[in-house]
Design a protein around this motif. Structure first.
Motif, short mmCIF file in Angstrom:
data_model
loop_
_atom_site.label_atom_id
_atom_site.label_comp_id
_atom_site.label_asym_id
_atom_site.label_seq_id
_atom_site.Cartn_x
_atom_site.Cartn_y
_atom_site.Cartn_z
N TYR A 40 0.83 -1.20 0.00
CA TYR A 40 0.00 0.00 0.00
C TYR A 40 0.86 1.26 0.00
N ASP A 41 1.86 1.31 0.88
CA ASP A 41 2.73 2.48 0.94
C ASP A 41 3.40 2.74 -0.41
N ALA A 42 3.91 1.68 -1.02
CA ALA A 42 4.62 1.83 -2.30
C ALA A 42 3.67 2.31 -3.40
N SER A 43 2.45 1.79 -3.42
CA SER A 43 1.49 2.20 -4.44
C SER A 43 1.04 3.64 -4.21
N TYR A 44 0.88 4.04 -2.96
CA TYR A 44 0.47 5.41 -2.65
C TYR A 44 1.52 6.42 -3.13
N LEU A 45 2.79 6.06 -2.97
CA LEU A 45 3.86 6.95 -3.43
C LEU A 45 3.80 7.17 -4.94
N GLU A 46 3.21 6.21 -5.66
CA GLU A 46 3.10 6.32 -7.11
C GLU A 46 1.82 7.03 -7.54
N GLY A 47 1.05 7.54 -6.57
CA GLY A 47 -0.21 8.20 -6.91
C GLY A 47 -1.34 7.24 -7.20
N ASN A 48 -1.19 5.99 -6.76
CA ASN A 48 -2.22 4.98 -7.01
C ASN A 48 -3.41 5.21 -6.07
N PRO A 49 -4.65 5.20 -6.58
CA PRO A 49 -5.82 5.52 -5.74
C PRO A 49 -6.33 4.39 -4.86
N PHE A 50 -5.75 3.18 -4.95
CA PHE A 50 -6.22 2.08 -4.10
C PHE A 50 -6.00 2.43 -2.63
N THR A 51 -7.02 2.24 -1.81
CA THR A 51 -6.89 2.43 -0.37
C THR A 51 -6.26 1.20 0.26
N TYR A 52 -5.88 1.33 1.53
CA TYR A 52 -5.28 0.18 2.21
C TYR A 52 -6.22 -1.03 2.24
#
Length: 282
Positions: A40-52
């Motif tokens: 989740y942390d890695a995807s959030y850094l990429e601007g990915n909208p998936f929540t935890y």
């Protein structure tokens, strides 16, 4: 040539604390416990909208509606790479070399990068050279893409040799590898993500906790990375990475096993991803 000349950047080595060594078994157990958080942390850094919760659901094998397929693919790629890193370290097969770097990149950037699993110039595309946007400043330009990637391979080989021979502490060596990969841009895309996996392989192989950049620190991470690209001084970034390691991170209470609490969906960062402050996904 000095270590810093080989890597392309420098830092205040006296400011980096010695890493806390435990056991490989402990490190991989803790990593597996927090696998969905790392993804989740890695995807959030990429601007990915998936929540935890959505990342966790997807990692459990259940599809989540309402998202672009490319965003779903990115989360699945990160999950595959995270699981593969876990197995490599658990089986004592992780080696910080080009073969492992390429292997993890092939998982991280599958169907997302222009090519995956080889350095720029080693595949069909031999002319395009990526750059890193730095906001108002001129973009950062890495080494040009050349057929066969002879210069990138030389830089990687010499950089890895210098890290192995001249940086004894695995924490310092792992963080330096991450920044080395991020700066030199060995791949067309997925450089920071793949280099963080390599960093964590180095750490866990030496009994140290893996490092994840918390979603709430995305803006701070981006701002510091911009300054790193501008100045080629890694001191600030290394201090930031140290602060993100579980042994040093402030914030949530920790249970008896030493793990951060599983995030409460009601308290997680705004699911709307931040606008990256420097360029496209790397």
């Amino acid at each position: 040539m000095s270590l810093f000349a080989k890597l392309g950047f420098g830092w205040d080595r006296t400011a980096v604390p010695q890493g806390h060594r435990f056991t490989l078994e402990r490190a991989v157990f803790r990593y597996k416990h927090m696998l969905s958080q790392f993804v989740y942390d890695a995807s959030y850094l990429e601007g990915n909208p998936f929540t935890y919760p959505e990342v966790k659901t997807l990692m459990d094998g259940v599809t989540v509606g309402g998202h672009r397929l490319s965003d779903q693919q990115q989360v699945l790629n990160l999950a595959d790479a995270a699981r593969e890193l876990f197995e490599l370290v658990r089986q004592d097969r992780f080696v910080p070399d080009k073969k492992t770097f390429d292997h993890l990149h092939a998982l991280v950037a599958r169907e997302e990068a222009l090519e995956w699993g080889n350095f720029r110039g080693e595949g069909a595309e031999t002319h395009l050279t990526p750059h890193v946007q730095l906001g108002r400043d001129d973009p950062y330009q890495p080494l040009p893409t050349r057929p066969g990637a002879p210069e990138l391979n030389r830089v990687f080989r010499e950089g890895c040799t210098s890290l192995e021979n001249l940086v004894g502490d695995p924490l310092e060596r792992g963080m330096a590898f991450f920044l080395f990969g991020a700066l030199q841009q060995f791949y067309f895309d997925g450089n920071k993500r793949t280099s963080r996996f390599m960093m964590n392989g180095i750490l866990m192989s030496n009994g140290m906790d893996a490092i994840s950049i918390p979603a709430r620190e995305a803006q701070a991470f981006n701002e510091r990375m911009v300054r790193f690209y501008q100045t080629k001084n890694a001191t600030e970034m290394m201090a930031f990475l140290v602060s993100c390691q579980p042994e040093n991170a402030p914030g949530p209470s920790r249970d008896n096993a030493g793990f951060p609490d599983i995030p409460d969906p009601d308290n997680e960062p705004d699911p709307s991803p931040p606008t990256p402050s420097f360029g496209p996904r790397m």
